[in-house]
Design a protein around this motif. Structure first.
Motif, mmCIF file in Angstrom:
data_model
loop_
_atom_site.group_PDB
_atom_site.id
_atom_site.type_symbol
_atom_site.label_atom_id
_atom_site.label_comp_id
_atom_site.label_asym_id
_atom_site.label_seq_id
_atom_site.Cartn_x
_atom_site.Cartn_y
_atom_site.Cartn_z
ATOM 1 N N SER A 1 36.700 -26.271 42.321
ATOM 2 C CA SER A 1 36.853 -24.831 42.421
ATOM 3 C C SER A 1 35.483 -24.302 42.830
ATOM 4 O O SER A 1 34.577 -24.217 42.018
ATOM 5 C CB SER A 1 37.270 -24.269 41.056
ATOM 6 N N VAL A 2 35.328 -24.023 44.114
ATOM 7 C CA VAL A 2 34.028 -23.571 44.592
ATOM 8 C C VAL A 2 33.967 -22.047 44.461
ATOM 9 O O VAL A 2 34.900 -21.347 44.857
ATOM 10 C CB VAL A 2 33.782 -23.988 46.066
ATOM 11 N N VAL A 3 32.893 -21.584 43.869
ATOM 12 C CA VAL A 3 32.695 -20.141 43.746
ATOM 13 C C VAL A 3 31.565 -19.764 44.708
ATOM 14 O O VAL A 3 30.474 -20.347 44.650
ATOM 15 C CB VAL A 3 32.345 -19.748 42.299
ATOM 16 N N TYR A 4 31.842 -18.829 45.569
ATOM 17 C CA TYR A 4 30.876 -18.387 46.580
ATOM 18 C C TYR A 4 29.539 -18.021 45.920
ATOM 19 O O TYR A 4 29.500 -17.294 44.932
ATOM 20 C CB TYR A 4 31.491 -17.191 47.312
ATOM 21 N N GLY A 5 28.461 -18.541 46.496
ATOM 22 C CA GLY A 5 27.126 -18.321 45.934
ATOM 23 C C GLY A 5 26.654 -16.869 46.012
ATOM 24 O O GLY A 5 25.618 -16.530 45.437
ATOM 25 N N GLY A 6 27.421 -16.022 46.684
ATOM 26 C CA GLY A 6 27.079 -14.598 46.735
ATOM 27 C C GLY A 6 27.769 -13.815 45.633
ATOM 28 O O GLY A 6 27.554 -12.626 45.478
ATOM 29 N N PHE A 7 28.629 -14.489 44.873
ATOM 30 C CA PHE A 7 29.264 -13.828 43.729
ATOM 31 C C PHE A 7 28.306 -13.832 42.550
ATOM 32 O O PHE A 7 27.348 -14.600 42.506
ATOM 33 C CB PHE A 7 30.563 -14.533 43.349
ATOM 34 N N SER A 8 28.641 -12.998 41.571
ATOM 35 C CA SER A 8 27.731 -12.883 40.439
ATOM 36 C C SER A 8 28.431 -13.125 39.097
ATOM 37 O O SER A 8 29.518 -13.709 39.069
ATOM 38 C CB SER A 8 27.027 -11.532 40.513
ATOM 39 N N VAL A 9 27.808 -12.628 38.026
ATOM 40 C CA VAL A 9 28.176 -13.035 36.663
ATOM 41 C C VAL A 9 29.674 -12.972 36.343
ATOM 42 O O VAL A 9 30.273 -13.976 35.974
ATOM 43 C CB VAL A 9 27.395 -12.180 35.624
#
Ligand code: PRX
Length: 661
Positions: free
Chosen positions: A190-198
């Motif tokens: 499950s990859v979470v975009y590195g531009g997302f936050s907390v």
């Protein structure tokens, strides 16, 4: 008329253009008969046509229409299977379609092991450049070796088939390695975009019940450091299931390492347990490969589930035909692996095709707007796949920047993520492609997994249209009643038959899968987009018809932005809408009702913008926060965003009979 003369020949908008490809390359052009096409048409050159995998595209499409399963079986046969399928398509439990049932495979075997047994062993699989100019490359051998090492580590931490692993990083090779390592042992990434936050990360960790988080200490964005580990630490305080956190050193900044939970990736990779061979899990074709969260109409983001078998065949085949991948090519998809474009066409598609993929860490304009063009020249990129927002952004700096570089290696260009305006299309075609390179405007979604409406390089193109559905696909534009609309009439874009890379379900929520996609028009998949089809059968996608906003091609839900706003102590209610933006396509505008006791001020508006940035990520920050005393709602309490949008654009709000006040 000679085909090569057609290469730059184009007709003025509105005039009839004559397509005569078949006269010169009889039976090999994609249109076998002379046909009139309306509007402004750009033709493929002979050089592109003669070597194209899609040379006989019309024939291929006809065959696929007659025998859908036969077409996909043929494509699937180009890949390796531990055991072949009993059935290509099982539609006995619609809309829970199954593909290649009974087959055994593992997508990673086809991405890596298949190639390391051939001359491709020493071919470059991945070339990477950091924003700070660092350079790394991996042969197929090296990528397999490191994937095996990391897979061994995951196994030793107790990760088993079916377990979820969340990956949260910038665009660095370890992200690719982590994805492949999970897939190798049958874990679901499950990859979470590195531009997302907390909050965005927390929600995804929680929903997926991930056992392991793979994170980087930080990432570089326009010369600044994004403190990913710090964000992750905050998100982890609220996520209970994560047992191990594996930290990749990218920036070298100081980070908090929690004893017993956090471990350095580079230290683990040097341990004897990180073996260079790692048994590959034999997966059922229908076993899950990954989940990827995306925004929908209401509520929280949903986890779209894709599988090893069908997804593999779909992305392999679409990339091969559409980008016309050949052995010697260097391919660059500028997307982020944290979104579906990166999954399908940075990681899996290129590796399945045995091609050399280039990946760049940073922003297109950093430190100067020459960066991309310089890298195309430096690495000799042949195939370039990017988004309209990037093209529009680079266009602003003028032609002089690209004109300083040798872009003659380019052969095929691509676009994805949102409609491309004809002006940007023509700039891309003329200035970057030098009128030689056809533009593949590919329409698809997280849910579709693969290109759906797309040209192939042998097709005549119309700027702004993705042309037609890929082989075997039946797509249409329908009205409220599900009936096809006439030429050039706007309606709902639907898909009428199954395809191998299709979403299988929403993870842990099959009811929502049926409800969201298959209930509005029975028997048809609802895309959530509006479109029109012209007299030549070319599709023109207009945009979303639901509460999804595409900002710079990124997919965001109004509900998520609103809930981030409402999580601030000053906010009573909030509404978010997308308004047209010259570069981003759409920009977020938000309307906020304050709780009593709070005063409207520019300072508070800025604080709310920052708050959304902290909770969701910088891409979700509203362009503007406007304070209002009330919001337009229906009698049942639903915010009428359409009314807000019309008001902001100075348009007639249309039917407001359901408006409460
Ligand atoms: O509205 C369409 C738009 O992007 C949506 C899907 O977003 P996402 O799942 O994030 O996937 C984006 C990358 C595949 C679609 O519903 N969209 C995507 N490609 C195009 C497009 N709109 C117009 N033209 C495109 N080429």
């Amino acid at each position: 008329m000679a085909v090569n003369k057609l290469a730059t020949g184009r007709d003025k908008a509105g005039e009839k253009a004559t397509l005569q490809l078949s006269k010169d390359i009889k039976g090999e052009g994609i249109m076998s008969e002379e046909k009139k096409l309306t509007g402004e048409v750009f033709y493929p050159s002979e050089a592109v046509i003669t070597r194209a995998h899609a040379k006989n595209w019309e024939e291929i499409c006809e065959e696929a229409e007659e025998d859908l399963e036969g077409f996909w079986a043929k494509e699937a046969n180009e890949l390796h299977w531990f055991k072949k399928w009993d059935k290509v398509l099982d539609d006995s439990q619609k809309p829970f379609y199954k593909w290649f049932t009974g087959a055994k495979t593992n997508i990673v075997y086809n991405c890596l092991d298949r190639h390391t047994q051939t001359y491709r062993r020493n071919k470059l699989a991945l070339i990477w450049e950091g924003e700070n100019g660092e350079f790394r490359s991996f042969s197929y051998f090296a990528l397999r070796r490191d994937t095996c090492r990391f897979a061994s580590i995951l196994k030793s931490l107790g990760v088993q088939k079916g377990d979820r692993v969340t990956i949260y990083m910038g665009r660095i090779p370890e992200l690719v390695i982590a994805m492949l390592a999970c897939a190798r042992i049958g874990a679901i990434h499950s990859v979470v975009y590195g531009g997302f936050s907390v909050e965005a990360l927390h929600e995804r960790l929680e929903d997926s019940q991930s056992k392991v988080l793979v994170v980087a200490d930080g990432s570089y964005q326009r010369g600044k450091i994004v403190h990913l580990k710090q964000i992750a630490d905050e998100a982890l305080q609220r996520a209970a299931t994560v047992e191990s956190v594996l930290v990749v050193k990218r920036t070298g900044e100081e980070v908090n390492m929690e004893a017993g939970r956090d471990m350095w990736y580079h230290e683990l990779m040097n341990l004897p347990i990180a073996g260079t061979t790692c048994h590959i899990e034999v997966m059922d074709a229908e076993d899950p490969l990954f989940i990827l969260y995306t925004s929908g109409t209401t509520g929280k983001p949903k986890a779209i589930l894709h599988t090893h078998g069908g997804y593999m065949v779909g992305v392999y085949s679409t990339l091969k035909y559409v980008f016309d991948v050949h052995e010697e090519d260097r391919y660059w998809c500028s997307a982020d692996p944290g979104w579906i474009t990166g999954h399908s066409y940075i990681v899996y598609g290129p590796l399945l095709n045995g091609t050399t993929s280039f990946m760049y860490e940073g922003a297109p304009t950093h430190p100067f707007p020459n960066r991309w063009w310089q890298m195309i020249e430096k690495y000799g990129i042949n195939l370039l796949y990017t988004a309209p927002t990037a093209i529009r952004g680079l266009m602003r700096y003028g032609e002089a920047w690209p004109n300083r570089y040798d872009l003659s290696s380019l052969r095929i260009l691509g676009s994805v993520g949102e409609p491309i305006n004809p002006e940007a299309w023509k700039w891309y075609y003329r200035v970057i492609g030098k009128e030689r390179c056809p533009i593949m405007d590919t329409w698809w979604q997280t849910e579709t997994g693969m290109f759906m409406i797309t040209p192939v390089p042998t097709m005549p193109l119309k700027p702004g249209s993705g042309t037609r559905p890929f082989a075997g696909l039946k797509m249409d534009v329908v009205n409220e009643g599900g009936e096809p609309v006439g030429p050039n009439e706007e309606g709902y874009l639907v898909i009428k038959n199954p395809w191998p890379a299709m979403i299988r379900t929403i993870y842990k929520d099959p009811g929502r899968y049926v409800e969201q996609y298959w209930s509005r028009f029975p028997g048809m998949y609802m895309t959530g987009d509006s479109a029109r089809k012209d007299e030549d059968g070319y599709f023109w996608v207009i945009g979303r018809v639901d509460d999804v906003i595409k900002v710079s091609g990124y997919r965001l839900g109004t509900a998520e932005i609103e809930s981030a706003l409402v999580s601030h102590p000053a906010v009573a209610e909030a509404a978010a809408i997308g308004l047209p933006h010259e570069v981003k396509g759409n920009a977020i505008y938000s309307y906020v009702m304050l709780k009593s006791g709070f005063e409207k001020s520019d300072q508070l508006a800025e604080e709310l913008r920052q708050h959304v940035g902290h909770e969701m990520g910088p891409i979700a920050k509203p362009e503007k926060v406007e304070f209002v005393d009330s919001l337009p709602k229906t009698r049942s309490g639903k915010i009428m965003r359409r009314v807000l949008k019309a008001k902001a654009l100075g348009q007639d709000p249309g039917n407001i009979s359901t408006l409460e006040e």
